[in-house]
Design a protein around this motif. Structure first.
Motif, PDB file in Angstrom:
ATOM      1  N   ALA A 298      -1.480  -2.891  -4.046  1.00 34.35           N
ATOM      2  CA  ALA A 298      -2.649  -3.580  -3.491  1.00 34.35           C
ATOM      3  C   ALA A 298      -2.974  -3.043  -2.106  1.00 34.35           C
ATOM      4  O   ALA A 298      -4.142  -2.811  -1.770  1.00 34.35           O
ATOM      5  CB  ALA A 298      -2.379  -5.082  -3.440  1.00 34.35           C
ATOM      6  N   VAL A 299      -1.957  -2.833  -1.309  1.00 33.85           N
ATOM      7  CA  VAL A 299      -2.181  -2.392   0.073  1.00 33.85           C
ATOM      8  C   VAL A 299      -2.767  -0.985   0.121  1.00 33.85           C
ATOM      9  O   VAL A 299      -3.719  -0.705   0.835  1.00 33.85           O
ATOM     10  CB  VAL A 299      -0.850  -2.455   0.855  1.00 33.85           C
ATOM     11  CG1 VAL A 299      -0.897  -1.572   2.082  1.00 33.85           C
ATOM     12  CG2 VAL A 299      -0.542  -3.876   1.248  1.00 33.85           C
ATOM     13  N   LEU A 300      -2.171  -0.093  -0.660  1.00 31.97           N
ATOM     14  CA  LEU A 300      -2.556   1.305  -0.534  1.00 31.97           C
ATOM     15  C   LEU A 300      -3.870   1.626  -1.220  1.00 31.97           C
ATOM     16  O   LEU A 300      -4.608   2.486  -0.774  1.00 31.97           O
ATOM     17  CB  LEU A 300      -1.465   2.188  -1.127  1.00 31.97           C
ATOM     18  CG  LEU A 300      -0.159   2.223  -0.351  1.00 31.97           C
ATOM     19  CD1 LEU A 300       0.891   2.939  -1.165  1.00 31.97           C
ATOM     20  CD2 LEU A 300      -0.345   2.923   0.979  1.00 31.97           C
ATOM     21  N   PHE A 302      -5.989  -0.909  -3.104  1.00 23.08           N
ATOM     22  CA  PHE A 302      -6.961  -1.946  -3.407  1.00 23.08           C
ATOM     23  C   PHE A 302      -7.338  -2.760  -2.187  1.00 23.08           C
ATOM     24  O   PHE A 302      -7.825  -3.861  -2.317  1.00 23.08           O
ATOM     25  CB  PHE A 302      -6.422  -2.869  -4.508  1.00 23.08           C
ATOM     26  CG  PHE A 302      -6.505  -2.247  -5.858  1.00 23.08           C
ATOM     27  CD1 PHE A 302      -5.465  -1.485  -6.339  1.00 23.08           C
ATOM     28  CD2 PHE A 302      -7.638  -2.382  -6.638  1.00 23.08           C
ATOM     29  CE1 PHE A 302      -5.550  -0.886  -7.575  1.00 23.08           C
ATOM     30  CE2 PHE A 302      -7.722  -1.801  -7.876  1.00 23.08           C
ATOM     31  CZ  PHE A 302      -6.677  -1.041  -8.344  1.00 23.08           C
ATOM     32  N   GLY A 303      -7.126  -2.212  -1.021  1.00 19.70           N
ATOM     33  CA  GLY A 303      -7.682  -2.855   0.157  1.00 19.70           C
ATOM     34  C   GLY A 303      -6.841  -3.945   0.765  1.00 19.70           C
ATOM     35  O   GLY A 303      -7.306  -4.609   1.692  1.00 19.70           O
ATOM     36  N   GLY A 304      -5.610  -4.145   0.261  1.00 20.67           N
ATOM     37  CA  GLY A 304      -4.722  -5.089   0.944  1.00 20.67           C
ATOM     38  C   GLY A 304      -5.334  -6.461   1.086  1.00 20.67           C
ATOM     39  O   GLY A 304      -5.708  -7.108   0.120  1.00 20.67           O
ATOM     40  N   TRP A 305      -5.473  -6.902   2.339  1.00 21.83           N
ATOM     41  CA  TRP A 305      -5.983  -8.243   2.542  1.00 21.83           C
ATOM     42  C   TRP A 305      -7.506  -8.298   2.682  1.00 21.83           C
ATOM     43  O   TRP A 305      -8.069  -9.310   3.061  1.00 21.83           O
ATOM     44  CB  TRP A 305      -5.311  -8.900   3.738  1.00 21.83           C
ATOM     45  CG  TRP A 305      -5.075  -8.015   4.929  1.00 21.83           C
ATOM     46  CD1 TRP A 305      -3.895  -7.488   5.307  1.00 21.83           C
ATOM     47  CD2 TRP A 305      -6.029  -7.578   5.897  1.00 21.83           C
ATOM     48  NE1 TRP A 305      -4.023  -6.766   6.438  1.00 21.83           N
ATOM     49  CE2 TRP A 305      -5.332  -6.790   6.845  1.00 21.83           C
ATOM     50  CE3 TRP A 305      -7.403  -7.786   6.078  1.00 21.83           C
ATOM     51  CZ2 TRP A 305      -5.961  -6.204   7.926  1.00 21.83           C
ATOM     52  CZ3 TRP A 305      -8.022  -7.202   7.153  1.00 21.83           C
ATOM     53  CH2 TRP A 305      -7.311  -6.411   8.058  1.00 21.83           C
ATOM     54  N   TRP A 391      -6.259 -13.196  -0.452  1.00 20.58           N
ATOM     55  CA  TRP A 391      -6.662 -12.021  -1.217  1.00 20.58           C
ATOM     56  C   TRP A 391      -5.474 -11.107  -1.487  1.00 20.58           C
ATOM     57  O   TRP A 391      -5.351 -10.547  -2.581  1.00 20.58           O
ATOM     58  CB  TRP A 391      -7.762 -11.248  -0.492  1.00 20.58           C
ATOM     59  CG  TRP A 391      -9.083 -11.922  -0.621  1.00 20.58           C
ATOM     60  CD1 TRP A 391      -9.803 -12.501   0.376  1.00 20.58           C
ATOM     61  CD2 TRP A 391      -9.837 -12.088  -1.821  1.00 20.58           C
ATOM     62  NE1 TRP A 391     -10.957 -13.032  -0.132  1.00 20.58           N
ATOM     63  CE2 TRP A 391     -11.009 -12.788  -1.480  1.00 20.58           C
ATOM     64  CE3 TRP A 391      -9.645 -11.712  -3.163  1.00 20.58           C
ATOM     65  CZ2 TRP A 391     -11.970 -13.127  -2.410  1.00 20.58           C
ATOM     66  CZ3 TRP A 391     -10.612 -12.056  -4.082  1.00 20.58           C
ATOM     67  CH2 TRP A 391     -11.768 -12.756  -3.701  1.00 20.58           C
ATOM     68  N   MET A 392      -4.619 -10.972  -0.508  1.00 22.22           N
ATOM     69  CA  MET A 392      -3.437 -10.119  -0.692  1.00 22.22           C
ATOM     70  C   MET A 392      -2.563 -10.652  -1.812  1.00 22.22           C
ATOM     71  O   MET A 392      -2.123  -9.909  -2.698  1.00 22.22           O
ATOM     72  CB  MET A 392      -2.646 -10.058   0.623  1.00 22.22           C
ATOM     73  CG  MET A 392      -1.385  -9.297   0.524  1.00 22.22           C
ATOM     74  SD  MET A 392      -1.695  -7.548   0.293  1.00 22.22           S
ATOM     75  CE  MET A 392      -0.045  -6.964   0.208  1.00 22.22           C
ATOM     76  N   MET A 393      -2.331 -11.964  -1.789  1.00 17.28           N
ATOM     77  CA  MET A 393      -1.482 -12.548  -2.835  1.00 17.28           C
ATOM     78  C   MET A 393      -2.164 -12.437  -4.198  1.00 17.28           C
ATOM     79  O   MET A 393      -1.512 -12.148  -5.199  1.00 17.28           O
ATOM     80  CB  MET A 393      -1.203 -14.019  -2.518  1.00 17.28           C
ATOM     81  CG  MET A 393      -0.172 -14.186  -1.441  1.00 17.28           C
ATOM     82  SD  MET A 393       1.408 -13.562  -1.975  1.00 17.28           S
ATOM     83  CE  MET A 393       2.038 -12.987  -0.460  1.00 17.28           C
ATOM     84  N   ALA A 394      -3.464 -12.656  -4.216  1.00 16.82           N
ATOM     85  CA  ALA A 394      -4.170 -12.578  -5.496  1.00 16.82           C
ATOM     86  C   ALA A 394      -4.014 -11.188  -6.101  1.00 16.82           C
ATOM     87  O   ALA A 394      -3.677 -11.037  -7.282  1.00 16.82           O
ATOM     88  CB  ALA A 394      -5.645 -12.923  -5.300  1.00 16.82           C
ATOM     89  N   LYS A 395      -4.251 -10.171  -5.279  1.00 23.13           N
ATOM     90  CA  LYS A 395      -4.137  -8.810  -5.810  1.00 23.13           C
ATOM     91  C   LYS A 395      -2.709  -8.485  -6.213  1.00 23.13           C
ATOM     92  O   LYS A 395      -2.462  -7.909  -7.278  1.00 23.13           O
ATOM     93  CB  LYS A 395      -4.605  -7.809  -4.755  1.00 23.13           C
ATOM     94  CG  LYS A 395      -6.074  -7.862  -4.479  1.00 23.13           C
ATOM     95  CD  LYS A 395      -6.428  -6.930  -3.347  1.00 23.13           C
ATOM     96  CE  LYS A 395      -7.733  -7.331  -2.724  1.00 23.13           C
ATOM     97  NZ  LYS A 395      -8.035  -6.545  -1.534  1.00 23.13           N
ATOM     98  N   SER A 396      -1.750  -8.872  -5.372  1.00 25.25           N
ATOM     99  CA  SER A 396      -0.355  -8.561  -5.712  1.00 25.25           C
ATOM    100  C   SER A 396       0.038  -9.214  -7.013  1.00 25.25           C
ATOM    101  O   SER A 396       0.662  -8.597  -7.877  1.00 25.25           O
ATOM    102  CB  SER A 396       0.586  -9.040  -4.604  1.00 25.25           C
ATOM    103  OG  SER A 396       0.211  -8.493  -3.385  1.00 25.25           O
ATOM    104  N   TYR A 397      -0.330 -10.473  -7.155  1.00 18.98           N
ATOM    105  CA  TYR A 397       0.090 -11.141  -8.385  1.00 18.98           C
ATOM    106  C   TYR A 397      -0.667 -10.652  -9.596  1.00 18.98           C
ATOM    107  O   TYR A 397      -0.153 -10.712 -10.719  1.00 18.98           O
ATOM    108  CB  TYR A 397      -0.001 -12.663  -8.233  1.00 18.98           C
ATOM    109  CG  TYR A 397       1.227 -13.202  -7.568  1.00 18.98           C
ATOM    110  CD1 TYR A 397       1.258 -13.470  -6.213  1.00 18.98           C
ATOM    111  CD2 TYR A 397       2.395 -13.373  -8.302  1.00 18.98           C
ATOM    112  CE1 TYR A 397       2.403 -13.911  -5.601  1.00 18.98           C
ATOM    113  CE2 TYR A 397       3.545 -13.814  -7.699  1.00 18.98           C
ATOM    114  CZ  TYR A 397       3.545 -14.076  -6.344  1.00 18.98           C
ATOM    115  OH  TYR A 397       4.690 -14.498  -5.736  1.00 18.98           O
ATOM    116  N   LEU A 398      -1.843 -10.116  -9.383  1.00 25.67           N
ATOM    117  CA  LEU A 398      -2.520  -9.476 -10.507  1.00 25.67           C
ATOM    118  C   LEU A 398      -1.690  -8.317 -11.030  1.00 25.67           C
ATOM    119  O   LEU A 398      -1.476  -8.157 -12.247  1.00 25.67           O
ATOM    120  CB  LEU A 398      -3.895  -8.979 -10.047  1.00 25.67           C
ATOM    121  CG  LEU A 398      -4.795  -8.466 -11.160  1.00 25.67           C
ATOM    122  CD1 LEU A 398      -5.216  -9.607 -12.035  1.00 25.67           C
ATOM    123  CD2 LEU A 398      -6.001  -7.779 -10.566  1.00 25.67           C
TER     124      LEU A 398
END
Lengths: 447, 183, 404
Positions: A298-300, A302-305, A391-398
């Motif tokens: 997500a960070v690298l 998909f834009g992280g937070w 947003w960070m948690m949402a992407k990570s958990y995705l």
């Protein structure tokens, strides 16, 4: 002496406890007060003089504490989501809808007999789980969860992350070798081979991102992806994403690339001789690793937070509860009662099977839910770090869900196919990615 | 019931068979002597008019007085099963040639016959017990097998292996704690 | 590589120090040629015990593997952990009781075990089975075949690491087991066939469940199979794995789907028909590659054919009695009878010798899994450790049958 013993024998157990505990507590309390009085001032001065150290200590503690609920949540997801994919329900007895299952797993792992088999190399056997867990926690330190919510934003953060990943392998090899067991040995050798093979594509795949960002600091990489979702790195580095994710699966030892712990072949691989909390360390470390890889994706890429669209925050809601003055107390006292009653009313009126007490209970719970929701909404709108964390948690958990789904769907890749894939496909692809990125950047820079 | 098979077998095997070819329902049965086994089987397998390439079963039989080994074969040329009974294997010297030169799959079946009856197949590279522990002394499917006595006599009988593990190698039954079989 | 040396218990490389041995047995003295060959370890080889307790041996089976790194160079299966002495028990039971004794052999496809025994007895007695009973036998047996192949699919995938197909296939299997429970009263060891027929006629619950199932069987099974057929990882692992060629198949006495996957179209239902199979219209699927993928796909083809057969049975079912009346004490004339049925795993045959009393003189049961395990010794060397389990799973052994 005999008087003391006779007196002691006549006391009941609680009295004995009190008789010993109270004086001890008094003495300790006195000593503590003395220590505080003497030491607190210099301590506070020291802390004030080194804010970075304080910040780091707090951050490290929070990180360690945060890994545990993360692992619990991912374990629960795995149990329930894979169950649904398997046309089953998963655990549904423990807690409401089985949601407390992870906690029970954690307690179970603590309660099991934790023994050291005969013939093992005791120091290495004991330290191996610690090494593995440590590697995972240390990787947590550099992940930027929200603007300002990063434990330590190194300017070589990405390099640090990959370096720590190597510690994971060392722990697995220690575990496998020290257990006096051929299955563990096989597991350890597979772990080493797999991790080393996939570390190279993993590292090389993000070189493209580094070239684009110009820095290895994860915080800066995320900041550079600000804007809408069209600014994310995934559009600029699609091949990098694919390679990173696949190599990440291998680093996390997840199906389909989980030769290390292939259940059906080598029992539990490196962890065969472990039980109790030591096995719990491996177990938790694996799940936290899954989260770490997802978070890094997500960070690298998909834009992280960053939110997918321009977020106009902080929104100033211009709420001013203080303006109510004394009325605030009145509202604070009356609102819960009124809210409970109002929310209980439809249930109490609508069904004759629900008694007044039950209706009030439901109303109370609903009121609490509403209040928490309102509070979260206010926090969401007012603080940028809350939004970022969301947003960070949402992407990570995705991406965690992607990991979980892959575990349910795929069989395992064979050892030689796995290694062949890394060396013959991922490595050249990642090199290709670097060249292409470099050429593209130089062309665009020259224009 | 394939009468053509009967004439074919009599023509090809002739004197090797003891007694006539018996036909009943969908089975044809011949009897041979133990010494003739390899050559009869080779004939049945290789002859282009016979081509019994499929070994369906290999088993031992204890008739009470002698041992028999019974082979069942199948071929495309006939709708019947062919039963080859090797009769007259003496009880005190139960040896006969092995079929592993022709069908490697017979190796385990012969091991089972050895395990259950004590039949020794000469030429089988791996003639050891297959179902029972290696130190079992008697052969269960024989008609004179008596369970309690034989199991008790066997070194493995009656003693649980875990109890034996810590004892020195030459400990005998009296020093090891023993339970009765079945307990 | 150094030449293999004859092993001896004095060899320090072979002995385990006393303080480590404890509950481990020393390596046994190798008595037969094959054992000596096996226990002679070359440079870099080690013995790995895939013991009776292991997550994926198909039942209690012990395999001693000789591995060189990840590659298996030799193996020695040790059987007998599930040996119950069924043949001896049958000698002490009368002919009707043999059916219950014989049920738990290949417990996943237990109707075929019963069929083999009952067919032999009917040959001994020259008994004619009523046609309705024959049709019911075929119907229930083909249902059992579908259930068995479904289990095979799930287990094969599980041994390769996929945890979902087994649960999907068990959902299928569950429906069939409920059906058969309505018919026979049991879900696994049916005890349904009797000498001269079956134990009871079709009932309403069975027919309604069967009707429901048949209406969606095809589509549901295809959906389940598509989990694996189109799965790249599964196909890449199973293709070319454990190839059995024609020569080896005949030499090792392979039967059933394993034989047909090697290109030999031998099916006992067509080659040596029994019961009412001559009247039913179905194909015998054959594949020529002989690898694990072919064995898997072949069994899925067989499932489709079984559904065809069940359909025809339902349409062609005649009326009549469902079993011949036989006395409780059955004394066939002295004689011998051999019969073989096409079980889901291969040729399941029985050879019974009667001596005129009410107990069989010799009841020989030959089940297919026994010889398929023997195949392992030929197929596994040269492959990697993960493939060990995959090959064994693709051969579909059931230890109840192997160990009798």
């Amino acid at each position: 002496m005999t008087a003391v013993t006779t007196y002691w024998n006549r006391l009941s157990v609680p009295s004995r406890v009190l008789l010993v505990a109270l004086p001890t507590l008094l003495v300790l309390g006195g000593l503590a007060t003395l220590a505080v009085a003497l030491l607190v001032a210099p301590l506070l001065d020291f802390l004030a003089a080194n804010p970075d150290l304080v910040r780091f200590a707090i951050a490290a503690t929070l990180v360690i504490v945060a890994t545990i609920p993360t692992a619990f949540l991912i374990i629960l997801l795995e149990l329930k989501v894979i169950a649904r994919m398997n046309l089953r329900v998963g655990p549904d007895r423990v807690g409401p809808f089985g949601l407390a299952m992870s906690v029970v797993h954690g307690l179970k792992v603590l309660a099991k007999e934790d023994y050291t088999p005969r013939g093992v190399d005791v120091p290495i056997f004991t330290i191996a789980p610690v090494a593995v867990f440590l590697a995972t926690i240390m990787a947590f330190l550099v992940i930027p969860f929200a603007p300002g919510l990063v434990a330590q934003d190194f300017n070589i953060g990405l390099l640090y992350f990959f370096a720590i990943g190597g510690l994971n392998v060392v722990g697995l090899m220690m575990a496998g070798w020290a257990s006096f067991n051929k299955y563990s040995l096989l597991g350890a050798l597979r772990a080493a081979a797999q991790a080393i093979s996939y570390e190279i594509p993993l590292t090389l795949s993000v070189v493209g991102v580094i070239i684009l960002a110009g820095t290895m600091s994860l915080g800066s990489i995320v900041e550079q992806q600000a804007g809408s979702f069209l600014d994310w790195n995934v559009w600029k580095q699609p091949l990098g994403l694919i390679i990173f994710f696949i190599a990440g699966i291998a680093e996390a030892n997840r199906t389909p690339l989980d030769m290390t712990e292939a259940d059906q072949e080598i029992v539990a691989g490196f962890a065969t001789e472990y039980s109790g909390m030591r096995f719990g360390f491996f177990f938790f470390a694996e799940y936290v690793n899954v989260f770490v890889i997802s978070a890094m994706t997500a960070v690298l890429f998909f834009g992280g937070w960053n939110a997918p669209f321009d977020w106009p925050f902080p929104v100033d809601l211009a709420l001013d509860p203080g303006s109510l003055g004394l009325g605030l107390l009145f509202v604070a006292g009356l609102a819960p009662v009124l809210g409970t009653v109002l929310l209980a009313l439809p249930f109490w009126l609508g069904s004759s099977r629900i008694s007044t007490l039950q209706a009030l209970l439901i109303g109370f719970v609903l009121f609490n839910v509403l209040v928490v929701g309102a509070f979260l909404g206010w926090a969401f709108l007012s603080f940028d770090w809350v939004v970022g964390l969301f947003w960070m948690m949402a992407k990570s958990y995705l991406f965690v869900l992607v990991f979980v789904q892959m575990r349910a769907t795929f069989p395992r890749v064979r050892v030689d196919q796995l290694m062949g894939f890394a060396w013959k496909w991922l490595l050249p692809a990642s090199l290709l990615n670097i060249f292409a990125t470099a050429i593209a950047v130089s062309i665009l820079a020259n224009r | 019931m394939d009468r053509a098979l009967k004439t074919l077998l009599e023509r090809k095997l002739g004197t090797s068979m003891e007694g006539p070819v018996r036909l009943r329902q969908d089975q044809a049965e011949i009897r041979i002597r133990p010494g003739d086994l390899p050559q009869v089987m080779r004939t049945l397998h290789d002859e282009p008019e016979l081509r019994f390439e499929y070994l369906a079963d290999l088993c031992g039989v204890d008739t009470g007085t002698t041992f028999q080994v019974v082979y069942h074969l199948w071929s495309d040329v006939t709708p019947d099963w062919l039963r080859v009974i090797v009769d007259g294997i003496p009880r005190e010297e139960p040896r006969l040639p092995s079929l592993t030169f022709l069908w490697k799959g017979a190796e385990w079946m012969e091991r089972e016959a050895y395990d259950m009856f004590g039949l020794v197949f000469e030429g089988n590279r791996d003639l050891r017990r297959i179902y029972l522990p290696d130190d079992f002394v008697s052969f269960p499917l024989r008609k004179d097998f008596h369970l309690a006595d034989d199991v008790a006599r066997s070194p493995g009988g009656g003693v649980r292996p875990m109890e034996r593990a810590g004892a020195p190698k030459d400990a005998d039954e009296t020093t090891l704690r023993r339970t009765s079989p079945g307990a | 590589m150094s030449t293999p040396t004859r092993p001896s218990l004095d060899d320090p490389a072979l002995s385990i120090p006393v303080e480590h041995a404890g509950i481990f047995d020393a390596i046994p003295l190798a008595r037969t040629e094959r054992q000596q060959e096996f226990y002679a370890l070359r440079d870099g080889e080690m013995l790995l015990n895939m013991g009776p307790q292991h997550p994926s041996t198909h039942g209690v089976l012990r395999v001693i593997l000789k591995i060189n790194g990840e590659q298996v160079t030799d193996l020695d299966p040790v059987l007998g952990y599930l040996h119950r002495g069924v043949e001896k028990l049958c000698e002490n039971a009368d002919y009707h009781q043999v059916i219950s004794q014989v049920d738990p052999l290949e417990y996943i496809s237990s109707l075929f075990n019963e069929w083999g025994a009952v067919l032999s007895f009917e040959k001994l007695l020259d008994l004619e089975v009523p046609r309705r009973a024959e049709y019911i036998r075929v119907l229930s047996a083909e249902l059992n075949r579908v259930a068995s192949h479904m289990l095979y699919m799930g287990w094969f995938a599980l041994d390769l690491g996929g945890i979902t197909p087994i649960l999907w296939s068990f959902a299928e299997r569950d429906e069939i087991m409920e059906m058969l429970a309505a018919l026979t009263g049991q879900k696994l060891l049916f005890n349904y066939f009797r000498i001269g027929g079956v134990n009871g006629d079709l009932n309403h619950e069975f027919m309604s469940r069967l009707g429901d199932w048949m209406s969606r069987a095809g589509a549901q099974l295809e959906a389940g199979m598509s989990l694996l057929n189109e799965n790249e990882i599964f196909v890449r692992r199973a293709r070319g794995l454990g190839v059995i060629d024609r020569e080896t198949a005949f030499r090792m006495c392979v039967t059933g789907p394993n034989l047909r996957a090697s290109g030999i179209p031998f099916d006992l239902r067509r080659a040596h028909p029994y019961s009412v199979y001559p009247e039913l219209d179905f194909d015998v699927p054959t594949r020529s590659e002989g690898d694990s993928l072919a064995r898997y796909l072949l069994r899925m083809d067989e499932v489709r054919q079984s559904i065809r057969i069940i359909d025809q049975c339902l349409h062609q079912m005649p009326d009549g009695p469902v079993s011949a009346r036989l006395p409780r004490l059955l004394r066939p004339r002295p004689g011998r009878a051999f019969s073989a049925v096409e079980a889901p795993r291969g040729q399941y045959s029985t050879y019974v010798i009667s001596d005129g009393t009410d107990q069989p003189f010799r009841m020989r049961i030959h089940d297919p899994s026994f010889l398929h395990l023997q195949l392992m010794g030929l197929l596994m060397p040269g492959n990697l450790l993960p493939d060990t389990m995959a090959i064994m799973a693709s051969l579909d052994p059931v230890m109840g049958g192997v160990d009798k």
